[in-house]
Design a protein around this motif. Structure first.
Motif, PDB file in Angstrom:
ATOM      1  N   GLU A  96       0.824  -1.214   0.000  1.00 32.72           N
ATOM      2  CA  GLU A  96       0.000   0.000   0.000  1.00 32.72           C
ATOM      3  C   GLU A  96       0.855   1.258   0.000  1.00 32.72           C
ATOM      4  O   GLU A  96       1.965   1.272   0.531  1.00 32.72           O
ATOM      5  N   ASN A  97       0.286   2.314  -0.588  1.00 36.18           N
ATOM      6  CA  ASN A  97       0.854   3.665  -0.571  1.00 36.18           C
ATOM      7  C   ASN A  97       2.293   3.744  -1.061  1.00 36.18           C
ATOM      8  O   ASN A  97       3.091   4.521  -0.548  1.00 36.18           O
ATOM      9  N   LYS A  98       2.627   2.939  -2.054  1.00 32.87           N
ATOM     10  CA  LYS A  98       3.947   2.997  -2.699  1.00 32.87           C
ATOM     11  C   LYS A  98       3.802   3.518  -4.128  1.00 32.87           C
ATOM     12  O   LYS A  98       4.742   3.470  -4.900  1.00 32.87           O
ATOM     13  N   ASN A  99       2.587   4.008  -4.465  1.00 35.91           N
ATOM     14  CA  ASN A  99       2.291   4.576  -5.785  1.00 35.91           C
ATOM     15  C   ASN A  99       2.507   3.604  -6.930  1.00 35.91           C
ATOM     16  O   ASN A  99       2.997   3.980  -7.999  1.00 35.91           O
ATOM     17  N   THR A 119      -7.698   4.328  -2.491  1.00 37.06           N
ATOM     18  CA  THR A 119      -7.581   4.531  -1.039  1.00 37.06           C
ATOM     19  C   THR A 119      -6.361   3.813  -0.475  1.00 37.06           C
ATOM     20  O   THR A 119      -5.888   4.142   0.599  1.00 37.06           O
ATOM     21  N   ARG A 120      -5.845   2.826  -1.221  1.00 40.29           N
ATOM     22  CA  ARG A 120      -4.646   2.082  -0.810  1.00 40.29           C
ATOM     23  C   ARG A 120      -3.383   2.610  -1.489  1.00 40.29           C
ATOM     24  O   ARG A 120      -2.313   2.032  -1.351  1.00 40.29           O
ATOM     25  N   GLY A 121      -3.524   3.686  -2.271  1.00 45.29           N
ATOM     26  CA  GLY A 121      -2.374   4.244  -2.964  1.00 45.29           C
ATOM     27  C   GLY A 121      -1.933   3.412  -4.152  1.00 45.29           C
ATOM     28  O   GLY A 121      -0.778   3.433  -4.545  1.00 45.29           O
TER      29      GLY A 121
END
Length: 139
Positions: A96-99, A119-121
């Motif tokens: 998540e959230n590592k683009n 929402t999780r990136g």
């Protein structure tokens, strides 16, 4: 089971930024209840797999098609239907959230799927059918 072992090993490989989810046919013409026939594919008979891979073909996760796919059983993950649930199952492997950028085709693409993964990136680029052109996301 061998499939579970392979999936665990693939999940240990560090992921690249650009990923793709799609179906893949493993050729097989013998007798099996899991064998699929997909007339529009190059390989028409075989086992259908859903695969998470990068642009060079490195596989990070997969699972065989076994009929209707049930939703991810984790709090906060919606049941979005068979095609989107297949993406959600494989997206569980994506940090998540590592683009990460995820490319999918029109069988998988839906607005609820795009919104949930955002929402999780995890950002999606997917084709859509003309009759379903309902949104454009601006970043």
């Amino acid at each position: 089971m061998m499939v579970d072992h392979l999936r665990a090993e693939f999940k240990q490989i560090p992921m690249t930024e650009h990923l793709s989810i799609d179906e893949q046919m493993v050729p097989f013409k013998g007798a099996s209840g899991l064998k699929q026939y997909i007339p529009k594919k190059t390989v028409k008979w075989g086992y259908k797999l859903f695969v998470l891979a990068d642009h060079k073909g490195m596989i990070y996760d997969f699972f065989p098609y076994e009929g209707k796919k049930h939703p991810v059983r984790r709090e906060g993950v919606p049941d979005l239907g068979a095609s989107a649930n297949s993406v959600l199952i494989l997206a569980e492997s994506i940090p998540e959230n590592k683009n990460h950028k995820l490319y999918i085709d029109n069988w998988f693409t839906s607005k609820p799927l795009v919104e949930h993964l955002a929402t999780r990136g995890i950002w999606i680029c997917g084709t859509i059918q003309a009759r379903r052109s309902w949104f454009i996301i601006q970043g």
